[in-house]
Scaffold this active site. Structure first.
Site, short mmCIF file in Angstrom:
data_model
loop_
_atom_site.label_atom_id
_atom_site.label_comp_id
_atom_site.label_asym_id
_atom_site.label_seq_id
_atom_site.Cartn_x
_atom_site.Cartn_y
_atom_site.Cartn_z
N ASP A 45 1.20 -1.03 0.12
CA ASP A 45 0.39 0.20 0.01
C ASP A 45 1.09 1.52 0.14
OD1 ASP A 45 -3.09 -1.04 1.20
OD2 ASP A 45 -1.35 -2.15 1.12
N GLU A 68 -5.66 7.71 0.72
CA GLU A 68 -5.54 6.38 1.98
C GLU A 68 -4.47 6.47 3.00
OE1 GLU A 68 -7.09 2.51 1.09
OE2 GLU A 68 -7.17 2.37 3.50
N ASP A 133 -6.84 5.28 -4.35
CA ASP A 133 -6.45 4.26 -3.14
C ASP A 133 -5.93 2.61 -3.66
OD1 ASP A 133 -6.94 1.57 -1.69
OD2 ASP A 133 -9.08 1.75 -1.23
N ILE A 135 -4.18 0.21 -2.65
CA ILE A 135 -4.47 -0.68 -2.34
C ILE A 135 -5.77 -1.10 -2.14
CG2 ILE A 135 -4.17 -2.85 -1.77
CD1 ILE A 135 -1.16 -3.34 -1.90
N ASP A 136 -6.77 -1.27 -2.60
CA ASP A 136 -8.50 -1.24 -2.28
C ASP A 136 -8.71 -3.00 -2.15
OD1 ASP A 136 -10.73 -0.61 -1.98
OD2 ASP A 136 -11.35 -1.05 -4.03
N THR A 138 -7.08 -4.47 0.65
CA THR A 138 -6.22 -4.97 1.59
C THR A 138 -6.26 -6.44 1.80
OG1 THR A 138 -5.79 -2.59 2.03
CG2 THR A 138 -3.88 -4.17 3.05
N HIS A 240 -17.77 -5.67 5.88
CA HIS A 240 -17.76 -4.30 4.86
C HIS A 240 -19.08 -4.33 4.19
CE1 HIS A 240 -13.17 -4.56 4.37
NE2 HIS A 240 -13.44 -4.08 5.44
N SER A 264 -12.95 -5.44 -2.95
CA SER A 264 -11.81 -4.39 -3.93
C SER A 264 -13.14 -4.14 -5.31
CB SER A 264 -10.70 -4.48 -5.00
OG SER A 264 -10.23 -4.87 -5.57
N LYS A 267 -14.65 -5.24 -8.61
CA LYS A 267 -16.17 -5.66 -9.01
C LYS A 267 -16.93 -5.05 -9.59
CE LYS A 267 -16.79 -5.49 -3.85
NZ LYS A 267 -15.55 -5.44 -3.45
N ARG A 281 -23.93 -3.12 -1.72
CA ARG A 281 -23.17 -3.32 -1.22
C ARG A 281 -23.92 -2.12 -0.46
NH1 ARG A 281 -16.83 -2.53 -0.60
NH2 ARG A 281 -16.59 -1.06 0.90
N ASP A 294 -12.33 4.65 -2.27
CA ASP A 294 -13.44 3.09 -2.75
C ASP A 294 -13.94 3.23 -3.18
OD1 ASP A 294 -11.84 2.07 -0.47
OD2 ASP A 294 -13.08 2.40 1.34
#
Ligand code: PPS
Ligand code: MG
Ligand code: MG
Ligand code: MG
Length: 353
Positions: A45, A68, A133, A135-136, A138, A240, A264, A267, A281, A294
């Protein structure tokens, strides 16, 4: 094309940063530390964020950046900082002119730490702001699943450019998703894709390369003839998004296929290319504010591929309010033609709780 330079730099920067994350992905010790909110952050990240910010500063020194991660924890953790620095130094695009175009390597460990800390803009409704971001997903990255390197440019609160690097998704847009699409990725041939979009110009995908950018092709959401046959994507982590609400919505719509769980913004990319159909979500906590990094790139890519993205009340995602989407709750992404119908089911399930 509008924003042609921003798109190209964003794609090259995401590609280079994704290469760094891939080398961390394939090591067992990923240099994981726990942040104040108990979520993980890794060498990958931090390194990816440093590389992206350095390229943006080279080309667009006056733009603001919302990212982030921050360097505070590294200043107290010299061994971790040194490990990140070794990955940053080792990561270069194999095409020399592309590497030069990004401004070349970062010169020192201190310059790297300074770059990591340049993502503290409060965001907002005015001016040019990049959302990063590095690394979305993680947790997916640590599990060996899907993750994405995400970059978007907002101008006056509107997302104009979005790029997602997804090293563990198939290159082939027509490869179907199955219920295990997010699991146990290896560095096999045929993996690694970059999704991109510019507002009003459509969305594309191209293979992730180690050098110059690959040729891109337009992507489109799949028209849904029969909702009961749809494939819906959801988070892996039940902390989440609400798996139970999502299952109730699917049931109400008559969807029988198992959901595809992946971490992440992969999607968003997967539904934009028509490999999946819907992304649900549903919030698990009333007080959680989704972060702009995100969603910014994925929101634009899906809309440019023929989709509609709203929250659970039907409002468009509002990127003008700072670092979070404080006016929105959850996400419902679907092809335009069926979004209204999906939203009705979402509202019905939420009101019956
Ligand atoms: N409570 C809660 N509700 C909603 N979202 C949350 C929550 N907590 C964390 N996050 C954010 O989820 C980001 C990862 O989202 P994913 O869709 O990849 O989730 S999952 O990992 O598949 O569960 C993850 O992004 P990364 O930190 O970049 O991985 C977080 O910003
Ligand atoms: Mg994220
Ligand atoms: Mg992240
Ligand atoms: Mg995180």
């Amino acid at each position: 094309m509008p924003y042609a330079k921003e798109l190209r730099i964003a794609q090259l920067a995401v590609q280079r940063a994704t290469l760094l994350t891939k080398s961390v992905f394939h090591t067992t010790a990923k240099g994981t530390v726990s942040k104040e909110d108990h979520s993980p952050v890794t060498v990958g990240d931090f390194g990816a964020q440093a590389l992206i910010i350095s390229a943006l500063r080279h080309h667009f020194p006056d733009d603001e950046i919302v990212a982030e991660e921050e360097a505070a924890e590294l200043i107290a953790n010299k061994p971790l900082s040194e490990r990140i620095w070794s990955y940053v130094q080792a990561t270069m695009l194999e095409d020399e002119s592309a590497e030069q175009e990004l401004g070349g390597p970062i010169q020192s460990e201190q310059e790297m730490l300074d770059a990591i800390d340049m993502g503290k803009s409060p965001g907002g409704a005015k001016g040019r702001i990049w959302a990063i971001d590095p690394i979305d997903g993680t947790k997916g990255f640590l599990r060996g699943g899907q993750y994405a390197v995400c970059l978007a440019l907002m101008v006056d609160g509107d997302v104009k450019v979005g790029v997602l690097g997804c090293p563990n998704l198939p290159v082939d847009d027509s490869a179907p998703l199955d219920a295990h699409a997010g699991e146990n990725q290896t560095d096999a041939e045929g993996k690694g894709v970059i999704f991109s979009a510019v507002l009003g110009e459509g969305a594309t995908s191209g293979a992730l390369s180690r050098g110059a950018l690959s040729k891109e092709a337009p992507i489109h959401m799949k028209p849904i003839e029969d909702i009961t046959q749809a494939t819906f994507c959801e988070s892996v982590e039940s902390g989440h998004s609400s798996h139970s609400d999502q299952a109730a919505i699917a049931k109400l719509l008559g969807i029988t296929k198992p959901s595809v769980r992946m971490d992440s913004q992969a999607k968003y990319g997967s539904i934009a290319r028509g490999a999946g159909d819907l992304y649900l979500r549903l919030p698990v906590r009333a007080d959680y504010e989704e972060k702009i990094w995100d969603h910014a790139a994925g929101d634009l890519i899906v809309r440019e591929a023929g989709g509609e993205v709203t929250d659970v009340t039907g409002k468009r995602l509002d990127f003008t309010l700072g670092r979070t989407l404080k006016a929105n709750k959850g996400v419902v992404a679907a092809p335009k033609a069926v979004h209204g119908k999906i939203l009705e089911a979402v509202k019905q399930v939420l009101s019956s709780k």
